[in-house]
Design a protein around this motif. Structure first.
Motif, PDB file in Angstrom:
ATOM      1  N   ARG A 163     -16.483  54.154 -10.718  1.00  0.00           N
ATOM      2  CA  ARG A 163     -15.559  53.053 -10.413  1.00  0.00           C
ATOM      3  C   ARG A 163     -14.641  53.426  -9.259  1.00  0.00           C
ATOM      4  O   ARG A 163     -14.407  52.627  -8.360  1.00  0.00           O
ATOM      5  N   ASP A 164     -14.131  54.660  -9.275  1.00  0.00           N
ATOM      6  CA  ASP A 164     -13.252  55.114  -8.196  1.00  0.00           C
ATOM      7  C   ASP A 164     -13.977  55.104  -6.849  1.00  0.00           C
ATOM      8  O   ASP A 164     -13.418  54.659  -5.844  1.00  0.00           O
ATOM      9  N   LEU A 165     -15.208  55.579  -6.844  1.00  0.00           N
ATOM     10  CA  LEU A 165     -15.978  55.597  -5.604  1.00  0.00           C
ATOM     11  C   LEU A 165     -16.236  54.185  -5.101  1.00  0.00           C
ATOM     12  O   LEU A 165     -16.065  53.897  -3.914  1.00  0.00           O
ATOM     13  N   ARG A 166     -16.624  53.280  -5.994  1.00  0.00           N
ATOM     14  CA  ARG A 166     -16.859  51.888  -5.585  1.00  0.00           C
ATOM     15  C   ARG A 166     -15.588  51.267  -5.041  1.00  0.00           C
ATOM     16  O   ARG A 166     -15.621  50.510  -4.067  1.00  0.00           O
ATOM     17  N   ARG A 167     -14.452  51.563  -5.654  1.00  0.00           N
ATOM     18  CA  ARG A 167     -13.181  51.003  -5.188  1.00  0.00           C
ATOM     19  C   ARG A 167     -12.884  51.476  -3.763  1.00  0.00           C
ATOM     20  O   ARG A 167     -12.466  50.690  -2.908  1.00  0.00           O
ATOM     21  N   ILE A 168     -13.118  52.745  -3.500  1.00  0.00           N
ATOM     22  CA  ILE A 168     -12.867  53.291  -2.164  1.00  0.00           C
ATOM     23  C   ILE A 168     -13.797  52.654  -1.138  1.00  0.00           C
ATOM     24  O   ILE A 168     -13.378  52.238  -0.065  1.00  0.00           O
ATOM     25  N   ILE A 169     -15.074  52.563  -1.484  1.00  0.00           N
ATOM     26  CA  ILE A 169     -16.063  52.025  -0.544  1.00  0.00           C
ATOM     27  C   ILE A 169     -15.866  50.534  -0.325  1.00  0.00           C
ATOM     28  O   ILE A 169     -15.774  50.054   0.802  1.00  0.00           O
ATOM     29  N   TYR A 170     -15.805  49.773  -1.416  1.00  0.00           N
ATOM     30  CA  TYR A 170     -15.744  48.322  -1.295  1.00  0.00           C
ATOM     31  C   TYR A 170     -14.340  47.797  -1.041  1.00  0.00           C
ATOM     32  O   TYR A 170     -14.173  46.638  -0.665  1.00  0.00           O
ATOM     33  N   GLY A 171     -13.346  48.643  -1.218  1.00  0.00           N
ATOM     34  CA  GLY A 171     -11.969  48.210  -0.997  1.00  0.00           C
ATOM     35  C   GLY A 171     -11.697  47.842   0.449  1.00  0.00           C
ATOM     36  O   GLY A 171     -10.768  47.099   0.748  1.00  0.00           O
ATOM     37  N   ASN A 172     -12.524  48.344   1.354  1.00  0.00           N
ATOM     38  CA  ASN A 172     -12.361  48.028   2.773  1.00  0.00           C
ATOM     39  C   ASN A 172     -13.223  46.860   3.214  1.00  0.00           C
ATOM     40  O   ASN A 172     -13.245  46.509   4.387  1.00  0.00           O
ATOM     41  N   ALA A 173     -13.948  46.282   2.282  1.00  0.00           N
ATOM     42  CA  ALA A 173     -14.819  45.155   2.623  1.00  0.00           C
ATOM     43  C   ALA A 173     -13.975  43.931   2.968  1.00  0.00           C
ATOM     44  O   ALA A 173     -12.893  43.727   2.420  1.00  0.00           O
ATOM     45  N   THR A 174     -14.491  43.145   3.883  1.00  0.00           N
ATOM     46  CA  THR A 174     -13.819  41.901   4.248  1.00  0.00           C
ATOM     47  C   THR A 174     -14.847  40.780   4.275  1.00  0.00           C
ATOM     48  O   THR A 174     -16.005  40.993   4.627  1.00  0.00           O
ATOM     49  N   GLU A 175     -14.419  39.605   3.880  1.00  0.00           N
ATOM     50  CA  GLU A 175     -15.304  38.452   3.933  1.00  0.00           C
ATOM     51  C   GLU A 175     -15.175  37.827   5.315  1.00  0.00           C
ATOM     52  O   GLU A 175     -14.063  37.648   5.822  1.00  0.00           O
ATOM     53  N   VAL A 176     -16.304  37.532   5.929  1.00  0.00           N
ATOM     54  CA  VAL A 176     -16.306  36.943   7.264  1.00  0.00           C
ATOM     55  C   VAL A 176     -17.216  35.729   7.283  1.00  0.00           C
ATOM     56  O   VAL A 176     -18.118  35.608   6.464  1.00  0.00           O
ATOM     57  N   GLN A 177     -16.974  34.869   8.216  1.00  0.00           N
ATOM     58  CA  GLN A 177     -17.811  33.691   8.424  1.00  0.00           C
ATOM     59  C   GLN A 177     -18.515  33.837   9.771  1.00  0.00           C
ATOM     60  O   GLN A 177     -17.884  34.185  10.765  1.00  0.00           O
ATOM     61  N   PRO A 178     -19.814  33.568   9.816  1.00  0.00           N
ATOM     62  CA  PRO A 178     -20.513  33.617  11.096  1.00  0.00           C
ATOM     63  C   PRO A 178     -19.964  32.555  12.050  1.00  0.00           C
ATOM     64  O   PRO A 178     -19.526  31.487  11.623  1.00  0.00           O
ATOM     65  N   ASP A 179     -20.004  32.863  13.344  1.00  0.00           N
ATOM     66  CA  ASP A 179     -19.608  31.862  14.326  1.00  0.00           C
ATOM     67  C   ASP A 179     -20.770  30.896  14.540  1.00  0.00           C
ATOM     68  O   ASP A 179     -21.787  30.982  13.849  1.00  0.00           O
ATOM     69  N   LYS A 180     -20.641  29.990  15.483  1.00  0.00           N
ATOM     70  CA  LYS A 180     -21.665  28.964  15.695  1.00  0.00           C
ATOM     71  C   LYS A 180     -23.009  29.543  16.129  1.00  0.00           C
ATOM     72  O   LYS A 180     -24.038  28.893  15.993  1.00  0.00           O
ATOM     73  N   GLN A 181     -23.004  30.775  16.647  1.00  0.00           N
ATOM     74  CA  GLN A 181     -24.251  31.423  17.054  1.00  0.00           C
ATOM     75  C   GLN A 181     -24.774  32.374  15.977  1.00  0.00           C
ATOM     76  O   GLN A 181     -25.719  33.113  16.211  1.00  0.00           O
ATOM     77  N   GLY A 182     -24.139  32.380  14.811  1.00  0.00           N
ATOM     78  CA  GLY A 182     -24.584  33.210  13.707  1.00  0.00           C
ATOM     79  C   GLY A 182     -24.090  34.646  13.747  1.00  0.00           C
ATOM     80  O   GLY A 182     -24.555  35.486  12.979  1.00  0.00           O
ATOM     81  N   ARG A 183     -23.143  34.932  14.640  1.00  0.00           N
ATOM     82  CA  ARG A 183     -22.621  36.295  14.763  1.00  0.00           C
ATOM     83  C   ARG A 183     -21.456  36.488  13.805  1.00  0.00           C
ATOM     84  O   ARG A 183     -20.750  35.544  13.473  1.00  0.00           O
TER      85      ARG A 183
END
Length: 81
Positions: free
Chosen positions: A6-26
């Motif tokens: 759990r600690d390892l997952r928190r460290i790794i995924y804690g920096n994750a961010t949700e993003v939306q692709p732009d109009k070109q899919g980037r």
């Protein structure tokens, strides 16, 4: 082991961010995450079961070239595949 996992997952995924692709899919990757991953202008997107990894292209090539067929067979046997 559960707490460590759990600690390892928190460290790794804690920096994750949700993003939306732009109009070109980037998608934009935050500068701190680009620096952490050592990403340059060329990257490789690697499908990993239920998620994807984004690697610097040169780093991914070096990684894949460092793994031998014997390494893969030993790992598969170790984890029971």
């Amino acid at each position: 082991p559960v707490t460590k996992s759990r600690d390892l997952r928190r460290i790794i995924y804690g920096n994750a961010t949700e993003v939306q692709p732009d109009k070109q899919g980037r998608i934009a990757i935050a500068p701190a995450l680009r620096a952490y991953a050592g990403l340059t202008s060329e990257v490789v997107v690697v499908g990993m079961d239920d998620h994807a990894e984004i690697w610097d292209k040169a780093a991914y090539i070096a990684y894949t070239e460092s793994v031998s067929a014997e390494d893969i067979a030993a790992l598969a046997e170790e984890i029971g595949i």
